[in-house]
Design an enzyme around this catalytic site. Structure first.
Site, mmCIF file in Angstrom:
data_model
loop_
_atom_site.group_PDB
_atom_site.id
_atom_site.type_symbol
_atom_site.label_atom_id
_atom_site.label_comp_id
_atom_site.label_asym_id
_atom_site.label_seq_id
_atom_site.Cartn_x
_atom_site.Cartn_y
_atom_site.Cartn_z
ATOM 1 N N LYS A 183 -20.710 -26.562 -10.552
ATOM 2 C CA LYS A 183 -20.456 -25.623 -9.447
ATOM 3 C C LYS A 183 -21.526 -24.549 -9.266
ATOM 4 O O LYS A 183 -22.117 -24.063 -10.205
ATOM 5 C CB LYS A 183 -19.107 -24.920 -9.658
ATOM 6 C CG LYS A 183 -17.894 -25.796 -9.473
ATOM 7 C CD LYS A 183 -17.662 -26.202 -8.018
ATOM 8 C CE LYS A 183 -17.354 -25.035 -7.147
ATOM 9 N NZ LYS A 183 -15.998 -24.890 -6.748
ATOM 10 N N GLN A 235 -7.431 16.991 2.838
ATOM 11 C CA GLN A 235 -8.187 16.734 1.612
ATOM 12 C C GLN A 235 -8.269 15.228 1.328
ATOM 13 O O GLN A 235 -9.163 14.771 0.631
ATOM 14 C CB GLN A 235 -7.504 17.473 0.453
ATOM 15 C CG GLN A 235 -8.257 17.425 -0.846
ATOM 16 C CD GLN A 235 -7.703 18.430 -1.850
ATOM 17 O OE1 GLN A 235 -8.018 19.603 -1.800
ATOM 18 N NE2 GLN A 235 -6.868 17.965 -2.746
ATOM 19 N N GLU A 274 -18.447 -14.134 -0.590
ATOM 20 C CA GLU A 274 -16.976 -14.044 -0.646
ATOM 21 C C GLU A 274 -16.536 -12.614 -0.951
ATOM 22 O O GLU A 274 -15.574 -12.101 -0.372
ATOM 23 C CB GLU A 274 -16.414 -14.999 -1.698
ATOM 24 C CG GLU A 274 -16.398 -16.439 -1.215
ATOM 25 C CD GLU A 274 -15.934 -17.430 -2.272
ATOM 26 O OE1 GLU A 274 -15.719 -18.586 -1.918
ATOM 27 O OE2 GLU A 274 -15.804 -17.056 -3.452
ATOM 28 N N SER A 296 -9.025 18.683 -6.118
ATOM 29 C CA SER A 296 -9.954 17.725 -5.506
ATOM 30 C C SER A 296 -11.296 17.705 -6.217
ATOM 31 O O SER A 296 -12.148 16.876 -5.906
ATOM 32 C CB SER A 296 -10.134 18.041 -4.026
ATOM 33 O OG SER A 296 -10.520 19.389 -3.850
ATOM 34 N N THR A 342 -18.611 -23.886 18.910
ATOM 35 C CA THR A 342 -17.486 -23.104 19.432
ATOM 36 C C THR A 342 -16.268 -23.753 18.786
ATOM 37 O O THR A 342 -16.260 -24.974 18.566
ATOM 38 C CB THR A 342 -17.364 -23.162 20.972
ATOM 39 O OG1 THR A 342 -17.175 -24.522 21.366
ATOM 40 C CG2 THR A 342 -18.586 -22.602 21.678
ATOM 41 N N HIS A 343 -15.290 -22.970 18.451
ATOM 42 C CA HIS A 343 -14.094 -23.466 17.737
ATOM 43 C C HIS A 343 -14.473 -24.194 16.447
ATOM 44 O O HIS A 343 -13.771 -25.104 16.024
ATOM 45 C CB HIS A 343 -13.263 -24.401 18.626
ATOM 46 C CG HIS A 343 -13.012 -23.861 19.997
ATOM 47 N ND1 HIS A 343 -11.961 -23.030 20.301
ATOM 48 C CD2 HIS A 343 -13.722 -24.002 21.153
ATOM 49 C CE1 HIS A 343 -12.014 -22.701 21.585
ATOM 50 N NE2 HIS A 343 -13.074 -23.273 22.115
ATOM 51 N N SER A 368 -18.915 -21.902 -12.441
ATOM 52 C CA SER A 368 -17.492 -21.981 -12.788
ATOM 53 C C SER A 368 -17.392 -22.099 -14.299
ATOM 54 O O SER A 368 -18.266 -22.670 -14.942
ATOM 55 C CB SER A 368 -16.888 -23.210 -12.100
ATOM 56 O OG SER A 368 -15.807 -23.709 -12.855
ATOM 57 N N TYR A 373 -5.712 23.883 9.844
ATOM 58 C CA TYR A 373 -5.947 23.181 8.583
ATOM 59 C C TYR A 373 -4.613 22.855 7.910
ATOM 60 O O TYR A 373 -3.688 23.676 7.890
ATOM 61 C CB TYR A 373 -6.815 24.038 7.633
ATOM 62 C CG TYR A 373 -7.015 23.354 6.297
ATOM 63 C CD1 TYR A 373 -7.988 22.377 6.141
ATOM 64 C CD2 TYR A 373 -6.179 23.643 5.215
ATOM 65 C CE1 TYR A 373 -8.133 21.711 4.934
ATOM 66 C CE2 TYR A 373 -6.323 22.979 4.009
ATOM 67 C CZ TYR A 373 -7.304 22.014 3.872
ATOM 68 O OH TYR A 373 -7.449 21.348 2.691
ATOM 69 N N ASN A 375 -21.121 -21.287 -6.923
ATOM 70 C CA ASN A 375 -20.156 -20.675 -6.005
ATOM 71 C C ASN A 375 -20.766 -19.516 -5.198
ATOM 72 O O ASN A 375 -21.585 -18.757 -5.714
ATOM 73 C CB ASN A 375 -18.950 -20.153 -6.791
ATOM 74 C CG ASN A 375 -18.124 -21.282 -7.355
ATOM 75 O OD1 ASN A 375 -18.048 -22.366 -6.772
ATOM 76 N ND2 ASN A 375 -17.526 -21.061 -8.520
ATOM 77 N N LYS A 377 -11.503 12.659 2.043
ATOM 78 C CA LYS A 377 -12.733 12.450 1.269
ATOM 79 C C LYS A 377 -12.769 11.149 0.491
ATOM 80 O O LYS A 377 -13.701 10.357 0.614
ATOM 81 C CB LYS A 377 -12.976 13.644 0.352
ATOM 82 C CG LYS A 377 -13.582 14.783 1.116
ATOM 83 C CD LYS A 377 -13.524 16.073 0.365
ATOM 84 C CE LYS A 377 -13.169 17.186 1.302
ATOM 85 N NZ LYS A 377 -11.762 17.176 1.782
ATOM 86 N N ASN A 424 -11.546 26.660 4.378
ATOM 87 C CA ASN A 424 -11.308 25.716 5.478
ATOM 88 C C ASN A 424 -12.584 25.436 6.268
ATOM 89 O O ASN A 424 -12.872 24.286 6.620
ATOM 90 C CB ASN A 424 -10.234 26.263 6.430
ATOM 91 C CG ASN A 424 -8.888 26.434 5.737
ATOM 92 O OD1 ASN A 424 -8.740 26.024 4.584
ATOM 93 N ND2 ASN A 424 -7.931 27.032 6.417
HETATM 94 N N1 ARG Z 1 -10.220 21.162 -1.213
HETATM 95 C C1 ARG Z 1 -9.820 21.478 0.116
HETATM 96 C C2 ARG Z 1 -10.103 20.255 1.013
HETATM 97 O O1 ARG Z 1 -10.758 19.381 0.580
HETATM 98 C C3 ARG Z 1 -10.582 22.650 0.596
HETATM 99 C C4 ARG Z 1 -9.890 23.495 1.584
HETATM 100 C C5 ARG Z 1 -8.778 24.226 0.978
HETATM 101 N N2 ARG Z 1 -8.133 25.084 1.902
HETATM 102 C C6 ARG Z 1 -6.889 25.561 1.734
HETATM 103 N N3 ARG Z 1 -6.414 26.288 2.682
HETATM 104 N N4 ARG Z 1 -6.178 25.244 0.678
HETATM 105 O O2 ARG Z 1 -9.649 20.193 2.126
#
Ligand code: ARG
Length: 463
Positions: free
Chosen positions: A287, A326, A294, A25, A158-159, A281, A321, A289, A329, A113
């Site tokens: 144009k 993970q 959008e 990660s 409305t509508h 365009s 956990y 735009n 994120k 964790n």
């Molecule tokens: N990179 C992990 C996460 O984002 C961190 C926690 C890892 N814990 C584990 N028991 N492997 O969740």
């Protein structure tokens, strides 16, 4: 480049590239760096105060962590090229590289964790603050323009059909309040992030060390330690709440963008976009735009899907956990970056718009938007509303064939519909008068709109 993970018992474990690809990660969680350092410092301070680490060791660790905080990008580059699987491991490895054995003590009474849940809560709270500041700027921009246009008549719909005449100020004030609701919801989500401190939960069941989680909660600005250690590492509701807020915000941004797209069309012709905030365009030279609204409308989909990604990732997770977590994120970062881009674009787009108030006024005369007012005129003279509704309905049906507006109708024609109509009906049904008479609380009369704008700006100031 390190090929041995922190958790390997010896260095003969070599992680295959395909495992790194699914597992690592660091390529995205490096943004947790300052938050993890902050939490690590609080953790070590607590270990020392609870006599779990000596003063000497904790001073060494804290001084090194503080040095790392000061290094900024230089440290970030080292972390990124560390080859560790995540930011938490990379920080610990860097610490050990710098101070050896003492560095190896930092993970006493801690787990990744509780580390990740803590750093992520701190980061999300911080990012919310940046989004809500931008929302406040947009509310200000909407309110300032609304204030200038409390008497600028325009059709209300409305509508998507002409319904009743309102003012441009009224229209914008409604959106300002929608964004104010987002602002308040974000502030609440920020509080939820800082409600429970996960740190000190360890893997999920606490520790035999006599730690002081309250001390860490206080130092890091949390309300309290998580009531169970398992809750600390398993809970991501703060994130769902935040993603919900971002999704509703994105929805509002998408809806107002839709208005601007419609208003910029020839059919409406209500706004002129600044050259810098519209696009051309490649083939049609005439144009202009509305790409910005959008794209804001289109990008809202990314925010909604980030929200559902997290729901789906979490929905079948047993306590406590699980590595699926993970996945929370990247979904959040995408939602955050997208809403930031949307807000950064819509504020100058809106502030550089000019309103074609003449066109709005012209359109306000069309579609018999004062028919309800003509009925109310009769009601004020004692006619039951449903009867008045029918009288005016028939009248409008008859005159709409020739296209005569109610304000241009002769008194004799009115009298044919009902003898209760008098000559004051002509003034009564003028669009501006109809709009100004709707002075009930929250109505579109200019005095009401100004009062509600004052309320809004006062509330925003005291938040
Ligand atoms: N990179 C992990 C996460 O984002 C961190 C926690 C890892 N814990 C584990 N028991 N492997 O969740």
């Amino acid at each position: 480049m390190n090929n041995t993970p922190l958790w390997a018992k010896n260095s003969d474990v070599v992680i295959p590239d395909e495992v790194k690809a699914v597992n690592n990660s660091l390529p995205f969680d490096y943004v947790l760096l300052p938050y993890d350092l902050k939490a690590s410092i609080a953790h070590v301070r607590m270990l020392e105060s609870c006599n779990i680490l000596t003063r000497e060791t904790s001073d060494r660790i804290i001084n090194t962590l503080n040095d790392m905080v000061k290094e900024g990008d230089e440290l970030l580059n080292k972390i990124l090229s560390s080859g560790e699987e995540d930011v938490h491991s990379a920080i610990e490895a860097e610490l050990i590289k710098r101070i050896g054995e003492d560095g190896k003590k930092v993970h006493t009474a801690r787990s990744r964790n509780d580390q990740v849940a803590t750093a992520f809560r701190l980061l999300v709270a911080d990012y919310i603050a940046s989004i809500s500041d931008k929302v406040a700027l947009f509310i200000k921009a909407l309110s300032d323009t609304a204030y200038k246009h409390t008497e600028t008549v325009m059709p209300g719909y409305t509508h998507l059909q002409h319904a009743q005449c309102v003012s441009l100020g009224y229209y914008l004030t409604t959106y300002a309040y929608m964004f104010y609701a987002d602002y308040k919801a974000l502030k609440k989500a920020e509080k939820s992030c800082m409600e429970y401190l996960p740190l000190g939960s360890l893997a999920f069941a606490g520790t035999s060390f006599k730690t002081d989680r309250n001390m860490m909660a206080k130092e890091l600005g949390f309300n309290a330690p998580s009531p169970t250690a398992s809750y600390g590492v398993s809970d991501r509701d703060f994130l769902l709440e935040t993603l919900h807020c971002l999704s509703v915000l994105a929805l509002h941004l998408s809806r107002i963008s839709e208005e601007f797209i419609l208003w910029s069309s020839n059919e409406f012709g209500f706004i002129n976009m600044d050259k810098r905030y519209s696009t051309g365009s490649s083939i049609m030279p005439q144009k202009k735009n509305p790409d910005i609204p959008e794209l804001i409308r289109g990008k809202s989909a990314r925010v909604f899907s980030a929200y559902s990604r997290v729901w789906i990732a979490l929905k079948a997770l047993p306590l406590s956990y699980n590595k699926d977590m993970q996945e929370d994120k990247e979904a959040f970062f995408d939602a955050f970056e997208t809403t930031t881009i949307m807000l950064d674009a819509i504020i100058p787009f809106f502030s550089t718009l000019t309103f074609n108030t003449k066109r709005m006024e012209e359109e306000s005369k069309k579609g018999y938007m004062n028919a309800t007012d003509a009925a109310d005129y009769l009601v004020k003279k004692g006619v039951p509303f449903r009867t008045a509704y029918r009288i005016v309905g028939t009248l409008v049906e008859n005159i709409s064939k020739s296209g005569v507006a109610l304000e241009d109708l002769s008194l004799s024609e009115y009298k044919k519909a009902s003898p209760l109509f008098d000559e004051d009906i002509v003034e009564f049904v003028k669009e501006i008068n109809c709009m100004e008479r709707r002075s009930s609380y929250g109505g579109c009369a200019s005095s009401e709109v100004k009062a509600r704008l004052d309320d809004l700006l006062n509330a925003l100031r005291t938040e």
